[in-house]
Design an enzyme around this catalytic site. Structure first.
Site, PDB file in Angstrom:
ATOM      1  N   ASP A  95       0.839  -1.185   0.000  1.00 50.27           N
ATOM      2  CA  ASP A  95       0.000   0.000   0.000  1.00 50.27           C
ATOM      3  C   ASP A  95       0.885   1.250   0.000  1.00 50.27           C
ATOM      4  O   ASP A  95       1.774   1.394   0.844  1.00 50.27           O
ATOM      5  CB  ASP A  95      -0.893  -0.029   1.249  1.00 50.27           C
ATOM      6  CG  ASP A  95      -1.966   1.037   1.247  1.00 50.27           C
ATOM      7  OD1 ASP A  95      -2.341   1.505   0.163  1.00 50.27           O
ATOM      8  OD2 ASP A  95      -2.436   1.395   2.353  1.00 50.27           O
ATOM      9  N   HIS A  96       0.666   2.136  -0.937  1.00 52.53           N
ATOM     10  CA  HIS A  96       1.387   3.413  -1.015  1.00 52.53           C
ATOM     11  C   HIS A  96       2.904   3.246  -1.092  1.00 52.53           C
ATOM     12  O   HIS A  96       3.655   3.896  -0.363  1.00 52.53           O
ATOM     13  CB  HIS A  96       1.037   4.316   0.164  1.00 52.53           C
ATOM     14  CG  HIS A  96      -0.334   4.910   0.061  1.00 52.53           C
ATOM     15  ND1 HIS A  96      -0.663   5.888  -0.853  1.00 52.53           N
ATOM     16  CD2 HIS A  96      -1.471   4.643   0.743  1.00 52.53           C
ATOM     17  CE1 HIS A  96      -1.946   6.191  -0.722  1.00 52.53           C
ATOM     18  NE2 HIS A  96      -2.461   5.443   0.240  1.00 52.53           N
ATOM     19  N   ASP A 117       2.688   4.990  -5.665  1.00 44.97           N
ATOM     20  CA  ASP A 117       1.964   6.239  -5.455  1.00 44.97           C
ATOM     21  C   ASP A 117       2.848   7.418  -5.835  1.00 44.97           C
ATOM     22  O   ASP A 117       3.640   7.897  -5.031  1.00 44.97           O
ATOM     23  CB  ASP A 117       1.513   6.343  -3.998  1.00 44.97           C
ATOM     24  CG  ASP A 117       0.703   7.609  -3.734  1.00 44.97           C
ATOM     25  OD1 ASP A 117       0.484   8.378  -4.687  1.00 44.97           O
ATOM     26  OD2 ASP A 117       0.289   7.809  -2.572  1.00 44.97           O
ATOM     27  N   GLY A 192      -7.072   8.402   7.450  1.00 47.97           N
ATOM     28  CA  GLY A 192      -7.113   8.619   8.883  1.00 47.97           C
ATOM     29  C   GLY A 192      -8.505   8.614   9.483  1.00 47.97           C
ATOM     30  O   GLY A 192      -9.516   8.345   8.815  1.00 47.97           O
ATOM     31  N   GLY A 236      -8.607   5.571   1.655  1.00 51.54           N
ATOM     32  CA  GLY A 236      -9.177   6.396   2.715  1.00 51.54           C
ATOM     33  C   GLY A 236     -10.658   6.168   2.918  1.00 51.54           C
ATOM     34  O   GLY A 236     -11.431   7.110   3.113  1.00 51.54           O
ATOM     35  N   ASP A 280      -8.514   0.885   6.741  1.00 53.80           N
ATOM     36  CA  ASP A 280      -7.427   0.727   7.702  1.00 53.80           C
ATOM     37  C   ASP A 280      -7.822   1.278   9.069  1.00 53.80           C
ATOM     38  O   ASP A 280      -7.794   0.578  10.078  1.00 53.80           O
ATOM     39  CB  ASP A 280      -6.171   1.430   7.175  1.00 53.80           C
ATOM     40  CG  ASP A 280      -4.943   1.212   8.055  1.00 53.80           C
ATOM     41  OD1 ASP A 280      -5.026   0.416   9.022  1.00 53.80           O
ATOM     42  OD2 ASP A 280      -3.901   1.824   7.786  1.00 53.80           O
TER      43      ASP A 280
END
Length: 337
Positions: A95-96, A117, A192, A236, A280
């Site tokens: 991821d990322h 990314d 987040g 996100g 997440d």
């Protein structure tokens, strides 16, 4: 010497995304950082016969150790079989990833999918970097996710103060020139547990809770028109369940104004070309809620298994709810047992 993900029993995302796009559902992409999260993900996906993507961020990879991760992924496949899922479909995904070197190392260490990314880079540099990763990963039949548009928020090493919606006019050129297998876009999701400021939201007059602005489904529709059938990814996408926020705050935490993406909007997205939804923060909240509650109610506990078990059960319930009620990926394995 490179490790093949196929020897670990893993799969890449190509076939599962094709089925998800045509079937009107999305594959859960759950990040994990420890054993309890991994156990919960495999338990929920196996019992519900759902394909699943195990996501590992750069920070989580450093935390866990790359070699251990390889064997944890292999163990996850065997654990799924033990739980009665004879033909699990499990992806180990970076991821990322922010550099070619990191993506290459993950391919070499048995990852079956990687994300590069370059969304914060100028457009041409993003194209160049993504194509370099694709050219390497495809030699080993590893699928690649790239990103156009910038998501605001904070998640591990990913930090951005402002979001920039994906420009639909760029997606055809980007996908053709890079050869990426899926594309992460920005339509209003955010990283987040604090995805929106109070100023960006309205308040529910009955509960007083924050209500976030809606996702930009018009942009998603434009992208679908330009890339019909192409796998789209939403990052996100935690909904920040209030019950876990309330438990955390009740037992000594402090998460004021934590707000996420409404689940009904994610379900709407999952019925479109969005075939992968990243979650997440919700898992972190469920885990922390279980730990705080247990230690507050049992201050005599000092064995991590005592509070880890409660946290794990909270996460199993969370993952099952996401798979069934939000993503619709239950009973979607290629070979149902």
């Amino acid at each position: 010497m490179a490790v093949s993900y196929k020897d670990l029993g893993l799969v890449n995302t190509r076939d599962m995304f094709k089925r998800a796009v045509s079937g009107g559902y999305a594959i859960p992409a759950f990040n994990f950082n420890n054993l309890e999260q991994l156990q919960a993900i495999i338990t929920a996906s196996s019992e519900l016969k759902s394909p699943v993507i195990l996501q590992v961020s750069k920070g989580a990879r450093n935390y866990a150790n790359a070699t251990l991760l390889r064997y944890m992924a292999e163990g996850a496949v065997e654990y799924a079989k033990e739980l009665g899922c004879k033909h699990p479909e499990i992806v180990l995904h970076l991821d990322h990833g922010d550099t070619f070197e990191l993506c290459k190392d993950c391919v070499d260490m048995g990852f079956s999918s990687v994300m590069i990314d370059g969304s914060s880079l100028p457009y041409e540099e993003n194209v160049e970097l993504a194509k370099k990763v694709v050219d390497y990963a495809h030699k080993y039949d590893v699928t690649v996710e790239a990103e156009l548009g910038v998501l605001a928020g904070v998640e591990d090493d990913v930090v951005a103060e402002e979001s920039h919606y994906t420009k639909p006019e760029e997606v055809i050129d980007f996908s053709k020139r890079t050869g990426c297998d899926s594309l992460a876009i920005s339509i209003g999701t955010s990283h987040g547990a604090y995805k929106f400021t109070p100023e960006q939201c309205t308040r529910d007059p009955k509960t007083g809770r924050l209500v976030p602005p809606p996702l930009a489904f018009d942009i998603l529709a434009e992208i679908e028109k330009k890339l019909p059938g192409f796998p789209i990814v939403l990052h996100g996408s935690s909904s920040v369940p209030q019950e876990y926020v309330d438990i955390i705050n009740k037992f000594g935490g402090h998460l004021p104004n934590a707000v996420g993406i409404p689940e009904e909007q994610l379900r709407q997205a999952a019925k479109s070309a969005v075939c992968k939804v990243n979650i997440d923060s919700d898992s972190r909240l469920a885990y922390t809620a279980g730990v705080r509650e247990t230690l507050s109610e049992h201050p005599e506990y000092f064995d991590p298994r005592q509070y880890g078990k409660v946290a794990r059960n909270y996460m199993i319930d969370l993952y099952k709810s996401k798979i069934t009620n939000v993503l619709g990926s239950n009973n979607k394995l290629a070979q149902l047992d």
